[in-house]
Each structure stands twice: as C-alpha cells, then as structure tokens.
Design an enzyme around this catalytic site. Structure first.
Site, PDB file in Angstrom:
ATOM      1  N   SER A   1      -0.047  -0.270 -10.959  1.00  0.00           N
ATOM      2  CA  SER A   1      -0.289  -1.381 -10.040  1.00  0.00           C
ATOM      3  C   SER A   1       0.774  -2.459 -10.203  1.00  0.00           C
ATOM      4  CB  SER A   1      -1.706  -1.930 -10.272  1.00  0.00           C
ATOM      5  OG  SER A   1      -2.103  -2.744  -9.191  1.00  0.00           O
TER       6      SER A   1
ATOM      7  N   ASP B   1      -4.534   2.605  -5.702  1.00  0.00           N
ATOM      8  CA  ASP B   1      -4.173   1.945  -6.958  1.00  0.00           C
ATOM      9  C   ASP B   1      -4.357   2.878  -8.160  1.00  0.00           C
ATOM     10  OD1 ASP B   1      -4.299   0.205  -9.314  1.00  0.00           O
ATOM     11  OD2 ASP B   1      -4.447  -1.454  -7.893  1.00  0.00           O
TER      12      ASP B   1
END
Length: 304
Positions: A39, A183
């Site tokens: 991320s 993610d």
C-alpha cells in the site's frame, strides 16, 4: 549478505515511514538490496531505492484528498482541530449509478504514481542490482501476490503500485486479465516473510501501527463507518499476524530483524491526507528513528 527495507501499509501515515527511512539511509548510511512495500509502502520504495529522499518528501507533504481521489467518498470537517469524517452520500450514489463497484475512485492517484515514478527512474532500477517489490491482493484467485519491478514493463509496474494502494471499497478496484486486485494489506500488511524468502539476512521493517493497541474506536454511526471500522479491525490483526510469522521466520533462518513501530497513534483514518499533519509525521519519523538508534547504541557501548 542481502539487506532489506520493508514498509507496511498505512495510507497517509506513510509520511512517518518516509522520515524513518530518511534517517536510516542518510544518517545511518544503510544500503539495501531489497525494498518491499504494501500500500503506502509501495509508493515509497521506488524513490527510496534510488535515494530520491527530497522528491519523496515533497510528494508526501504536498498531496491532499484531490491528489488521491477523482471521486472522493469522504466528507471531512475539522472540529476543535480533530478531523471528523463522514460519507458523501450524493457522490457515492452517483458513482454507483455510473456503474462503479466502489464508493470512491482513486484514478488521480494512478496519475500521481505515473508522474512520480518516471520511466527514467524505472529504467535506473531495472538496470540496477536492487529489487523493488510491491504487494497486491488478488481477490479473484484468493491469494497474495508480490510484483517485482524487474518482472514487468513500466506501465504494468505502475499499475501494480496503484493496485497495492487501493483500499476498496473506498478506492478503485483494479482489473487485469480477468482478475480483480486490491490493497495488498488485506492479506499481507508487512511482507517481512517475503523478504526472507527472497534471501534477506538483515531486515529493517517499518510498521505504521503502535506495537501495543492504544485506542478504543468510537461506536459506528452508519453502515459506512461500520464497514470502515471492520476493515481497520481486520487489517490491524493481519499486521500482528504478519509480524508474528515474520519474527518466527527470522529466528528459524537466522535473520536480523529490526522493527520500527509508530510510538503513538497517528490517526484513526489513514485515508485523510492533511499536508500539515503529514509534514509533522515525516519529522516525527526521522526523530523517532534517530532517538531509537541512539538509545540502542548507548546500550551496547562498553564502559570505559
């Protein structure tokens, strides 16, 4: 001996990781062979691998909500200096009517990634001995995947970085070759074990959470805040699981593992990007890393 820098997910808290990394690279003169991120960590590692600290600092202290979202699902108000976040119901409804699968869209972040990670940077890294690896969650195949810069063309790599950052359902869902990606933090928030699998014998891992839980979340007021709270709860426990597995793997493989946690809770909503706040976090990260290393040095200094 291979050395790795590993950075967890954490949205806007990535500014703190930038400060820690700046200290390790510029003050401690550490050199790494592997750079792994999830991320926001995936946004940091390309610049860090090239030593582009100032450029990275500029990015993390100048972005706002518009830099990330082309459709922002959040309405943010400041009450007594505290960010109060709610959902933009009208924007979310229009997004659904337009056929989107998510509450918000983060296409502006995709543009920012391509602007920040240039083709020249990509080529320098591709030709170097350093490896840059980002973590993504393949929702279709139900697995975690690690994407090395050296295995993909420029456009593909930028898309993997973008995918690694997309905190669905509040951000865009990345679709490629019949698979849906999101993610990387949904499955691996801090890829310590992957660094060991790739041969690292010394690892500095920056974890954008406190070592011990220090908050009690406020009760959810609507389905959206409940969904966000549930996801934050799950990812916090994913992080603890990742660290536990990482520690065990490091011990069994005789790997030196240094963990850098945030000393305090930085924010309860890491999808709020406040320039002033992030500038402070960057400096806090630098100061924290400096203090911690000075304390460790004094512990091992022989008595004269």
């Amino acid at each position: 001996m291979k050395k790795a820098l590993v950075i967890s997910g954490g949205g806007s808290k990535g500014a703190f990781a930038g400060g820690v990394a700046q200290y390790l690279l510029q003050e401690k003169k550490k050199e790494y062979d592997l750079f792994l991120g999830t991320s926001t960590g995936s946004l940091l590692i390309s610049h860090l691998a090239l030593g582009e600290i100032e450029a990275l600092h500029k990015i993390y202290t100048s972005v706002g909500q518009h830099s990330i979202f082309n459709v922002n699902p959040f309405k943010i108000k400041s009450v007594n200096g505290v960010h109060v976040v709610s959902i933009r119901h009208r924007s979310t409804l229009f997004n659904f009517l337009n056929g989107s699968k998510t509450f918000g869209e983060s296409k502006n972040l995709r543009k920012l990634i391509r602007k920040s990670i240039t083709k020249d940077m990509y080529k320098q890294l591709y030709d170097s001995t350093k490896d840059v690896v980002v973590t993504v969650s393949n929702l279709t195949a139900n697995r975690i995947e690690y994407k090395s810069l050296k295995e993909y063309a420029y456009d593909d790599f930028c898309d993997w970085v973008w995918s690694s950052c997309n905190y669905v359902p509040f951000m865009s869902l990345f679709e490629k070759e019949g698979h849906q990606y999101a993610d990387g933090g949904f499955g691996c928030l801090i890829p310590i074990r992957e660094a060991i699998v790739r041969g690292a014998k010394e690892i500095d891992a920056i974890i954008l959470e406190t070592e011990v839980t220090q908050i009690n979340r406020l009760p959810a007021k609507n389905p959206f805040s409940l969904l966000f709270a549930v996801q934050e709860f799950m990812m916090e426990h994913v992080e603890k699981h990742n660290v536990t597995i990482g520690k065990l793997s490091a011990k069994s493989n005789d790997v030196k593992l240094n963990l850098y946690y945030t000393p305090t809770v930085l924010t309860t909503n890491s999808l709020v990007f406040d320039k002033k706040q992030m500038k402070q976090w960057w400096q806090s990260g630098f100061s924290y890393a400096k203090k911690r290393n000075e304390e460790n040095s004094s512990e091992f200094r022989p008595n004269l």
